[in-house]
Design an enzyme around this catalytic site. Sequence first.
Site, short mmCIF file in Angstrom:
data_model
loop_
_atom_site.label_atom_id
_atom_site.label_comp_id
_atom_site.label_asym_id
_atom_site.label_seq_id
_atom_site.Cartn_x
_atom_site.Cartn_y
_atom_site.Cartn_z
N HIS A 128 0.82 -1.22 0.00
CA HIS A 128 0.00 0.00 0.00
C HIS A 128 0.85 1.27 0.00
CE1 HIS A 128 -3.57 -2.54 1.69
NE2 HIS A 128 -3.41 -2.69 0.40
N CYS A 136 3.86 13.07 -7.10
CA CYS A 136 2.94 13.85 -7.93
C CYS A 136 1.91 12.89 -8.55
CB CYS A 136 3.71 14.57 -9.03
SG CYS A 136 2.61 15.34 -10.25
P1 NAD Z 1 -6.65 -3.75 10.29
O1 NAD Z 1 -6.69 -2.51 11.12
O2 NAD Z 1 -7.79 -4.02 9.39
O3 NAD Z 1 -6.51 -4.99 11.26
C1 NAD Z 1 -5.54 -4.99 12.27
C2 NAD Z 1 -5.68 -6.32 13.01
O4 NAD Z 1 -4.62 -6.40 13.94
C3 NAD Z 1 -6.99 -6.44 13.79
O5 NAD Z 1 -7.60 -7.67 13.42
C4 NAD Z 1 -6.54 -6.46 15.26
O6 NAD Z 1 -7.26 -7.40 16.02
C5 NAD Z 1 -5.10 -6.88 15.18
N1 NAD Z 1 -4.20 -6.31 16.18
C6 NAD Z 1 -4.12 -5.02 16.59
N2 NAD Z 1 -3.09 -4.87 17.44
C7 NAD Z 1 -2.51 -6.09 17.57
C8 NAD Z 1 -1.40 -6.57 18.31
N3 NAD Z 1 -0.67 -5.77 19.08
N4 NAD Z 1 -1.10 -7.88 18.21
C9 NAD Z 1 -1.83 -8.73 17.43
N5 NAD Z 1 -2.90 -8.31 16.70
C10 NAD Z 1 -3.22 -7.01 16.77
O7 NAD Z 1 -5.27 -3.76 9.53
P2 NAD Z 1 -4.87 -4.25 8.07
O8 NAD Z 1 -5.37 -5.63 7.86
O9 NAD Z 1 -3.44 -3.95 7.94
O10 NAD Z 1 -5.69 -3.29 7.11
C11 NAD Z 1 -5.57 -1.91 7.38
C12 NAD Z 1 -5.28 -1.04 6.19
O11 NAD Z 1 -4.99 0.28 6.66
C13 NAD Z 1 -4.06 -1.47 5.45
O12 NAD Z 1 -4.39 -1.31 4.12
C14 NAD Z 1 -2.96 -0.48 5.83
O13 NAD Z 1 -2.34 0.00 4.66
C15 NAD Z 1 -3.66 0.70 6.44
N6 NAD Z 1 -3.10 1.13 7.76
C16 NAD Z 1 -1.76 1.11 7.98
C17 NAD Z 1 -1.23 1.48 9.21
C18 NAD Z 1 0.28 1.47 9.42
O14 NAD Z 1 1.02 1.67 8.46
N7 NAD Z 1 0.76 1.22 10.65
C19 NAD Z 1 -2.08 1.85 10.25
C20 NAD Z 1 -3.48 1.87 9.99
C21 NAD Z 1 -3.96 1.49 8.74
ZN ZN Z 2 4.29 16.35 -11.57
#
Ligand code: NAD
Ligand code: ZN
Length: 265
Positions: A128, A136
Amino acid sequence: MADGLEGQGPAVATLVTLVRPARRIVAFTGAGISTESGIPDYRGPGGVWERNAPPTLSDFRDNPETRRQYWRDRRRNYPTLRDTQPNAGHVALARLQRAGLLRSVITQNIDGLHQKSGIAGDTTFELHGTAHVVRCLDCRATWPAEQIQAKLETEPLPICEVCGGPLRAATVLFGESMPETPLRRAIAAANACDLMLVVGSSLVVQPAARIPEIAVASGARLAIVNHDPTPLDDLADVIVRGSAGQVLTELADALLGDDQAAGSG
Ligand code: NAD
Ligand code: ZN
């Protein structure tokens, strides 16, 4: 049927048993691996989604007020993300890679914490994109985020110095496809691994969540470390409902021995 649903202790032991014979381990991580660094996940209480649903691509392109608000938020929030440190979960994965056990990390995260923890950049596949690069939307030119951040004082709505197009972080928005090269490498890694270790992902964001299914279809075992159930739990050989930091540290300690304690190996 997955083993180890009853409690974290026995489940970690089952995880160690599953991982020990593996020779081509690939991790697949989501926002849950970074919550212990203080970055909220997407769908949890107080998560990004609840507080601040991201704009769609067309909204961002068509609406200067959306862009202005985006850069106001980013001016305030990016320094926190830039200074966030990897936690025990990231560090444990980096230890496994240094020991030659972990081939690569496929991540949905945009926070750059795997690279900061020592995972080699060319073995981190960011499905992602990344928050640490600004791009840009028109000509695709890129800059280090820090460089644009420094200009925000005098240019609150920055534009591309090459073509005048709108700028935003090089992260994937709803309505955008995943970047081609990381996706291709992630699929190749999923096809080649003998064990996929999913950590901290709800596995509901498509098409990224297809990657563990690809691994299983090509014969890999599947381990899931996540607080909450996921739609792929039925495919898993082991599920650990524990915290990523603790579970991965226990796993690395068991596989590498305590003499390689976190950070010193
Ligand atoms: P999600 O938020 O959908 O799911 C996170 C999962 O992690 C949940 O099921 C939760 O129960 C579990 N969880 C949370 N803390 C935990 C821990 N300490 N130990 C074990 N499990 C834990 O996340 P996703 O599936 O990555 O989808 C989210 C989307 O949002 C992605 O596309 C991502 O790009 C983006 N995002 C990224 C970040 C980041 O870069 N840190 C943060 C938020 C969202
Ligand atoms: Zn440009």
